[in-house]
Design a protein around this motif. Sequence first.
Motif: not given
Length: 152
Positions: A21, A27, A24
């Motif tokens: 997370e 999401p 990236g």
Amino acid sequence: MRIGELSKSTGVDIETIRFYEKSGLLPPPARSENGYRDYAHPHLERLAFIRHCRALDMSLADVSLLLGSLESRDPEVLGRVDGLVASQLGKVRARLQSMRALEAQLVALQTRCDADHGAHACGILQELVSAAHGEACACHETPPGLRASLQD
């Protein structure tokens, strides 16, 4: 679903999910009223995709490129995907070749053991000590630079 359920469903550690997370690759999920992460089915699919790519020993940068290419129909983008897999295959083949060489070296070293440990010194250890002194051993030729530096 909560992060623990996502972890259990995919076999990916909770800390790894959080890392994905932050980086990236995954999401951020919606948050429930109590602030817990609320993952949906697309998170599960994406995490399974990431896990599969990682099982193929792809770097996170490569995984990111693949994730970014999922929706593309651009021949240039798809060509990069093909190139990425070809590159990965080349790396695997190089490692296999290296592993075969390592196997041959270990087999050569193992031949120095006569299994009569009570009557003889250990041939494997003798070979390793010889190599440490800059001498050739059953599994390696001694590089000239090593021999010279050990004699100084």
